[in-house]
Enzyme design. Structure first.
Site, PDB file in Angstrom:
ATOM      1  N   ASP A  84      -3.795 -26.261  19.591  1.00  0.00           N
ATOM      2  CA  ASP A  84      -2.428 -26.497  19.149  1.00  0.00           C
ATOM      3  C   ASP A  84      -1.694 -25.153  19.310  1.00  0.00           C
ATOM      4  O   ASP A  84      -2.350 -24.110  19.436  1.00  0.00           O
ATOM      5  CB  ASP A  84      -2.489 -26.932  17.672  1.00  0.00           C
TER       6      ASP A  84
ATOM      7  N   ASP B  48       1.804 -23.865  17.521  1.00  0.00           N
ATOM      8  CA  ASP B  48       2.340 -23.291  16.271  1.00  0.00           C
ATOM      9  C   ASP B  48       1.302 -23.249  15.165  1.00  0.00           C
ATOM     10  O   ASP B  48       0.752 -24.291  14.789  1.00  0.00           O
ATOM     11  CB  ASP B  48       3.515 -24.148  15.767  1.00  0.00           C
TER      12      ASP B  48
ATOM     13  N   ARG C 131       6.635 -21.002  15.424  1.00  0.00           N
ATOM     14  CA  ARG C 131       7.857 -20.731  16.203  1.00  0.00           C
ATOM     15  C   ARG C 131       7.938 -19.305  16.774  1.00  0.00           C
ATOM     16  O   ARG C 131       8.929 -18.923  17.357  1.00  0.00           O
ATOM     17  CB  ARG C 131       9.126 -21.048  15.394  1.00  0.00           C
TER      18      ARG C 131
ATOM     19  N   ARG D 167      22.688 -37.014  13.261  1.00  0.00           N
ATOM     20  CA  ARG D 167      21.975 -35.731  13.352  1.00  0.00           C
ATOM     21  C   ARG D 167      22.891 -34.520  13.218  1.00  0.00           C
ATOM     22  O   ARG D 167      22.444 -33.466  12.822  1.00  0.00           O
ATOM     23  CB  ARG D 167      21.216 -35.623  14.686  1.00  0.00           C
TER      24      ARG D 167
ATOM     25  N   ARG E 110      22.681 -32.476   4.997  1.00  0.00           N
ATOM     26  CA  ARG E 110      21.289 -32.951   5.128  1.00  0.00           C
ATOM     27  C   ARG E 110      20.671 -33.129   3.752  1.00  0.00           C
ATOM     28  O   ARG E 110      20.075 -34.156   3.437  1.00  0.00           O
ATOM     29  CB  ARG E 110      20.418 -31.877   5.813  1.00  0.00           C
TER      30      ARG E 110
ATOM     31  N   SER F 237      16.091 -38.502   9.163  1.00  0.00           N
ATOM     32  CA  SER F 237      15.859 -39.376  10.312  1.00  0.00           C
ATOM     33  C   SER F 237      14.421 -39.902  10.306  1.00  0.00           C
ATOM     34  O   SER F 237      13.616 -39.541   9.453  1.00  0.00           O
ATOM     35  CB  SER F 237      16.081 -38.574  11.595  1.00  0.00           C
TER      36      SER F 237
ATOM     37  N   ASP G 132      11.274 -40.971  13.491  1.00  0.00           N
ATOM     38  CA  ASP G 132      10.922 -41.003  14.911  1.00  0.00           C
ATOM     39  C   ASP G 132      10.306 -42.348  15.261  1.00  0.00           C
ATOM     40  O   ASP G 132       9.584 -42.940  14.449  1.00  0.00           O
ATOM     41  CB  ASP G 132       9.891 -39.912  15.229  1.00  0.00           C
TER      42      ASP G 132
ATOM     43  N   ASP H 162      -4.053 -26.310  13.178  1.00  0.00           N
ATOM     44  CA  ASP H 162      -3.837 -25.960  11.764  1.00  0.00           C
ATOM     45  C   ASP H 162      -3.323 -27.143  10.934  1.00  0.00           C
ATOM     46  O   ASP H 162      -3.272 -27.046   9.717  1.00  0.00           O
ATOM     47  CB  ASP H 162      -2.857 -24.779  11.636  1.00  0.00           C
TER      48      ASP H 162
ATOM     49  N   ASP I  84     -10.563 -37.366  16.489  1.00  0.00           N
ATOM     50  CA  ASP I  84     -10.928 -38.280  17.577  1.00  0.00           C
ATOM     51  C   ASP I  84     -12.403 -38.095  17.952  1.00  0.00           C
ATOM     52  O   ASP I  84     -12.916 -36.972  17.956  1.00  0.00           O
ATOM     53  CB  ASP I  84     -10.040 -37.970  18.796  1.00  0.00           C
TER      54      ASP I  84
HETATM   55  O1  M1P Z   1       9.181 -32.306  12.104  1.00  0.00           O
HETATM   56  C1  M1P Z   1       9.566 -33.371  11.301  1.00  0.00           C
HETATM   57  C2  M1P Z   1      10.872 -34.004  11.805  1.00  0.00           C
HETATM   58  O2  M1P Z   1      11.889 -33.015  11.836  1.00  0.00           O
HETATM   59  C3  M1P Z   1      13.171 -33.496  12.160  1.00  0.00           C
HETATM   60  O3  M1P Z   1      13.548 -34.446  11.185  1.00  0.00           O
HETATM   61  P1  M1P Z   1      14.930 -34.396  10.342  1.00  0.00           P
HETATM   62  O4  M1P Z   1      16.001 -33.992  11.280  1.00  0.00           O
HETATM   63  O5  M1P Z   1      15.036 -35.792   9.823  1.00  0.00           O
HETATM   64  O6  M1P Z   1      14.707 -33.401   9.221  1.00  0.00           O
HETATM   65  C4  M1P Z   1      13.194 -34.176  13.519  1.00  0.00           C
HETATM   66  O7  M1P Z   1      13.051 -33.225  14.551  1.00  0.00           O
HETATM   67  C5  M1P Z   1      12.078 -35.197  13.622  1.00  0.00           C
HETATM   68  O8  M1P Z   1      11.972 -35.665  14.945  1.00  0.00           O
HETATM   69  C6  M1P Z   1      10.731 -34.591  13.201  1.00  0.00           C
HETATM   70  O9  M1P Z   1       9.731 -35.575  13.194  1.00  0.00           O
END
Ligand code: M1P
Length: 251
Positions: free
Chosen positions: A16, A18, A25, A138, A145, A183, A185, A213, A227
């Site tokens: 992985d 990060d 980041r 968004r 937020r 949001s 996904d 991690d 897996d």
């Molecule tokens: O990493 C978790 C989520 O972070 C963002 O979510 P939000 O904008 O709702 O805080 C998005 O990048 C989302 O795709 C991602 O899963």
């Protein structure tokens, strides 16, 4: 090209990015680069991350295609082996225009009928491997937020919407993930980090080590870590990754 020059030609280590190869980041350290160079004499190496290739290039350096045998961006939807691109995949390719139109129309109608305290813009963000749906939109500020999240959680706005989508599109193998504040996904089931393993099939590796991690249930390394095809190693930081590699491979 092959892995015949490696001490263990049928072994690969996947990482992985990060929190495993780099601090979250941030960029890779010179010590990590040296350890990976030494490891590469022993076996094949690759990384698998959720970000796009441009972000990984920033974090792992401009020579990333030469420094790793396999590079997997967006969980392997974009993939390179020995610096050459492998077949790519996308959400729209997988779902098709007709079904996507049905899905997005349902989402937009559902959102239009919601009673929300406020709305901003960008309600569906179309990404390569998924769509991200936000009832509030968004492009809201950090303050907005936080305010939206306070409304969403007790009112179950996203939870109810996900349930409605699951019912309406039960014929599609989609996974819904509420990971953030505003949001959720939507992506094809199985398009987590295990997606990249299909690109390794032709090499018939005996051992596929994975280091990550977020190797706990709900973490984005969990599926590949647990897996059957991998030997999972949970790490706590890039320093811990180095420590474990030195122990396992006697570097
Ligand atoms: O990493 C978790 C989520 O972070 C963002 O979510 P939000 O904008 O709702 O805080 C998005 O990048 C989302 O795709 C991602 O899963």
């Amino acid at each position: 090209m092959s892995f015949a020059d490696r001490e263990q030609p049928k072994t690969i280590c996947l990482f992985d990015v990060d929190g495993t190869l780099t601090p979250a980041r941030l960029t890779v350290s010179p010590e990590m680069k040296q350890v990976l160079k030494d490891l590469r004499k022993k076996c094949a190496i690759g990384f698998v991350g959720g970000s796009d290739f441009a972000k990984q290039l920033e974090q792992l350096g401009p020579d990333v295609l030469q420094d790793f045998d396999y590079c997997f961006s967006e969980n392997g939807l974009t993939a390179f082996k020995f610096g050459k691109p492998l077949p790519a995949q996308s959400f729209i390719n997988w779902i098709g225009e007709e079904k996507y139109s049905e899905l997005s129309r349902f989402i937009l109608r559902y959102l239009a009928d919601l009673d929300l305290p406020f709305r901003r813009g960008t309600f569906i963000e179309f990404r390569k491997g998924m769509i991200n749906v936000s009832p509030v939109g968004r492009n809201c500020t950090t303050e907005e937020r936080n305010e939206y999240e306070k409304y969403d959680v007790p009112n179950k706005v996203r939870v109810n919407m996900v349930n409605a989508l699951k019912e309406k599109f039960s014929d599609l193998e989609l996974t819904y993930s509420i990971g953030g504040q505003i949001s959720f996904d939507v992506f094809p089931t199985g398009w987590d980090k295990t997606y990249c393993l299909r690109h390794l099939e032709d090499e018939k590796f005996d051992k596929i080590y994975f280091f990550g991690d977020k190797a706990y249930q709900g973490g984005n390394d969990w599926e590949i870590y647990s897996d059957d095809r991998t030997i999972g190693h949970a790490v706590t930081s890039p320093e811990d990754t180095i420590k474990q590699l030195k122990e396992i491979f006697e570097l």
